[in-house]
Scaffold this active site. Sequence first.
Site, PDB file in Angstrom:
ATOM      1  N   HIS A 208      15.324   3.583   1.733  1.00  0.00           N
ATOM      2  CA  HIS A 208      13.836   3.480   0.675  1.00  0.00           C
ATOM      3  C   HIS A 208      13.926   4.296  -0.784  1.00  0.00           C
ATOM      4  O   HIS A 208      13.549   5.754   0.377  1.00  0.00           O
ATOM      5  CB  HIS A 208      12.953   2.982   1.249  1.00  0.00           C
ATOM      6  CG  HIS A 208      11.740   1.785   0.382  1.00  0.00           C
ATOM      7  ND1 HIS A 208      10.889   2.375  -0.555  1.00  0.00           N
ATOM      8  CD2 HIS A 208      12.260   0.644   0.039  1.00  0.00           C
ATOM      9  CE1 HIS A 208      10.171   1.588  -1.128  1.00  0.00           C
ATOM     10  NE2 HIS A 208      10.952   0.340  -0.987  1.00  0.00           N
ATOM     11  N   CYS A 246      15.301  -0.467  -4.075  1.00  0.00           N
ATOM     12  CA  CYS A 246      13.380  -0.874  -4.866  1.00  0.00           C
ATOM     13  C   CYS A 246      13.491  -0.661  -6.142  1.00  0.00           C
ATOM     14  O   CYS A 246      12.860   0.285  -7.185  1.00  0.00           O
ATOM     15  CB  CYS A 246      12.586  -0.580  -4.260  1.00  0.00           C
ATOM     16  SG  CYS A 246      10.876  -0.805  -3.910  1.00  0.00           S
ATOM     17  N   HIS A 273      14.540  -4.523  -3.241  1.00  0.00           N
ATOM     18  CA  HIS A 273      13.038  -5.257  -2.689  1.00  0.00           C
ATOM     19  C   HIS A 273      13.166  -5.643  -4.633  1.00  0.00           C
ATOM     20  O   HIS A 273      13.362  -3.957  -5.189  1.00  0.00           O
ATOM     21  CB  HIS A 273      12.216  -3.923  -2.543  1.00  0.00           C
ATOM     22  CG  HIS A 273      12.443  -3.862  -1.528  1.00  0.00           C
ATOM     23  ND1 HIS A 273      11.171  -2.780  -1.007  1.00  0.00           N
ATOM     24  CD2 HIS A 273      12.975  -3.779  -0.345  1.00  0.00           C
ATOM     25  CE1 HIS A 273      11.871  -2.863   0.691  1.00  0.00           C
ATOM     26  NE2 HIS A 273      11.768  -3.506   1.068  1.00  0.00           N
ATOM     27  N   ASP A 319       9.835  -8.173  -3.539  1.00  0.00           N
ATOM     28  CA  ASP A 319       8.789  -7.381  -3.079  1.00  0.00           C
ATOM     29  C   ASP A 319       6.957  -7.736  -3.820  1.00  0.00           C
ATOM     30  O   ASP A 319       6.513  -9.207  -3.905  1.00  0.00           O
ATOM     31  CB  ASP A 319       8.704  -6.153  -4.042  1.00  0.00           C
ATOM     32  CG  ASP A 319       8.616  -5.445  -2.931  1.00  0.00           C
ATOM     33  OD1 ASP A 319       8.032  -5.480  -1.695  1.00  0.00           O
ATOM     34  OD2 ASP A 319       8.879  -3.867  -3.206  1.00  0.00           O
ATOM     35  N   HIS A 320       6.122  -7.171  -3.326  1.00  0.00           N
ATOM     36  CA  HIS A 320       4.288  -7.285  -3.795  1.00  0.00           C
ATOM     37  C   HIS A 320       4.406  -8.360  -5.106  1.00  0.00           C
ATOM     38  O   HIS A 320       4.444  -7.656  -5.976  1.00  0.00           O
ATOM     39  CB  HIS A 320       3.299  -5.593  -4.109  1.00  0.00           C
ATOM     40  CG  HIS A 320       4.450  -4.518  -3.543  1.00  0.00           C
ATOM     41  ND1 HIS A 320       4.130  -3.233  -3.337  1.00  0.00           N
ATOM     42  CD2 HIS A 320       4.836  -4.512  -2.059  1.00  0.00           C
ATOM     43  CE1 HIS A 320       4.841  -3.199  -2.314  1.00  0.00           C
ATOM     44  NE2 HIS A 320       4.839  -3.157  -1.275  1.00  0.00           N
ATOM     45  N   TYR A 333       1.402  -9.471  -0.095  1.00  0.00           N
ATOM     46  CA  TYR A 333       2.172  -9.786   0.594  1.00  0.00           C
ATOM     47  C   TYR A 333       1.642 -11.027   0.960  1.00  0.00           C
ATOM     48  O   TYR A 333       1.568 -11.873   2.039  1.00  0.00           O
ATOM     49  CB  TYR A 333       2.258  -9.195   1.805  1.00  0.00           C
ATOM     50  CG  TYR A 333       3.152  -8.040   2.007  1.00  0.00           C
ATOM     51  CD1 TYR A 333       4.494  -8.607   1.464  1.00  0.00           C
ATOM     52  CD2 TYR A 333       2.623  -7.090   1.547  1.00  0.00           C
ATOM     53  CE1 TYR A 333       6.048  -7.561   1.495  1.00  0.00           C
ATOM     54  CE2 TYR A 333       3.445  -5.630   1.230  1.00  0.00           C
ATOM     55  CZ  TYR A 333       5.138  -5.699   0.848  1.00  0.00           C
ATOM     56  OH  TYR A 333       5.998  -5.018   0.954  1.00  0.00           O
TER      57      TYR A 333
HETATM   58  C1  DNO Z   1       5.823  -1.068   0.748  1.00  0.00           C
HETATM   59  C2  DNO Z   1       6.946  -1.065   1.322  1.00  0.00           C
HETATM   60  C3  DNO Z   1       7.297   0.145   2.533  1.00  0.00           C
HETATM   61  C4  DNO Z   1       8.343   0.482   2.796  1.00  0.00           C
HETATM   62  C5  DNO Z   1       8.873   1.046   3.830  1.00  0.00           C
HETATM   63  C6  DNO Z   1      10.378   1.131   4.076  1.00  0.00           C
HETATM   64  O1  DNO Z   1       5.093  -2.888   1.172  1.00  0.00           O
HETATM   65  O2  DNO Z   1       8.176  -1.485   0.595  1.00  0.00           O
HETATM   66  O3  DNO Z   1       6.349  -0.280   3.019  1.00  0.00           O
HETATM   67  O4  DNO Z   1       8.986  -1.066   3.647  1.00  0.00           O
HETATM   68  O5  DNO Z   1       9.116   2.310   2.975  1.00  0.00           O
HETATM   69  O6  DNO Z   1      10.782   2.007   4.945  1.00  0.00           O
END
Ligand code: DNO
Length: 358
Positions: A208, A246, A273, A319-320, A333
Site C-alpha cells: 500500500h 491507492c 483503492h 475507499d474512505h 467506512y
Molecule cells: C486506511 C487504509 C489503510 C490500509 C493499510 C494497508 O483506511 O487504507 O489502513 O489498509 O495501510 O496495509
Amino acid sequence: MMKLGFRWFGDKYDTVKLWQLRQIPGTKGVVTSLYGVAPGAIWGRDKIHALKSEVEEAGLEILCIESVNVADAIKAATYDRDRCIENYIKSLENLAEEGIHTVCYNFMPVFDWTRTDLNKMREDGATVLSYDHSVVESVDPQEMFDIVDSDSSGHVLPGWEPERLGKVKELFGLYKGMDEDTLFANLVYFLKAIMPTCDKYDVDMCIHIDDPCWSVFGLPRIVRSKEHLHRIMDAVPNVHNGVTLCTGSLSSDPSNNIPDIIRSLKGRIHFAHIRNTRQSGTYRVFEEAAHISCDGYLDMYEIMKAFYDIGYDGPFRPDHGRNIWGEMAMPGYGLYDRALGSQYLLGLEEAIIKANKK
Ligand code: DNO
C-alpha cells in the site's frame, strides 16, 4: 471488468453488515482481515476458514486480505525478524490453502495512515477525514494517537489498535536514526524471503502507498511516488511483488501524476483503492471527498481510463467516504457514501468499456 469489493471489518467491529453490502449492485465481495491477530502471529487455518465461510454464506467472496500486517520487528529488523517472517510465510500458506491469493500490506513504521481530524464538518453537514501537517508538527506521537483515538467514536480503527500503539514510545525506539535506505533494505529482505512461497502458492502481495506521502514524526517512508514504487518493483522483479494502487494516498502529494503511475505499473497492480480528495491550497493540508470528480481535485475518469488501458481486472474498492445522512459509522467506512461512490465508479467503467468497443 474490475471486481468491486468493500472493506468489511468483521461482524464484531463493523457497523455495516454483509447483507447490506450484497445489496449494492455489482458487488462481488469483501476485502477483510482477521482482526485481533497481532502482527507477527500466525493466521490459523481454522480462523481463516471460519471467516471465509461467514462471507460465503452471505453470498459474497473474499477478494483480498487487507491486511496481513507486517510486524515492526520485520520493518525495523530486530532480533525477532526471522521468526516473524516465518510466521508470515505460514499465514500466506494457510490463506492460499483456503483459496485466498491476494494480500495487501504496508511498510510504514509505527503508524498506518494518519489524519488529524476524523470528523471535519463540511458546508453541507457531511463530515470527512482531514489532515493538517502543522497539527502533526505541534504534537508528539502519543498525543497524535490520543487525537485519533478520541475522534474515533469508540471504533477500533485499522492500524490504530490501542494495544499496539499503547507502546508508541517503545516502537519509536526501534526506528531511532533509521534512514529510508535502511527501511528499503528491510523491505527487500522481507520480500525476498516470502517470494518463494508466493511463487509456490500463487500469492500476489500488494504494498500500500504511504498515507500521507511524506514523513510523519521524522519516520522514514519509502512508498510515496512513482520512483519509489518502481524502485520496489525493480529490486524484487517478481510479478507477485505488486502494488495496492491507492489513489487517495497518492493524491495527498499533488505532484503524483496518478494516471501516469497506473500506466507505468501495468502487470504489477493487484489491488486498487479508488477515491478522491480535496487540496486546500496550503502545503500538506488536504481533506477527503466524495468519489465523484467534481467533489475533489482528481480526474476520476482519467484514473478509471488508466486502469482500463492497462487491462486491470483485479479487485478494487471505493475507499474512505464522507459520513452522510446521520449514519453512525466508523470514520471513512460508512455504508452510504461508499455505496454512492461504488456506483459512480462502475458507471465510469461501463462507459469507458462501451466507448472503447466502438
Ligand atoms: C486506511 C487504509 C489503510 C490500509 C493499510 C494497508 O483506511 O487504507 O489502513 O489498509 O495501510 O496495509
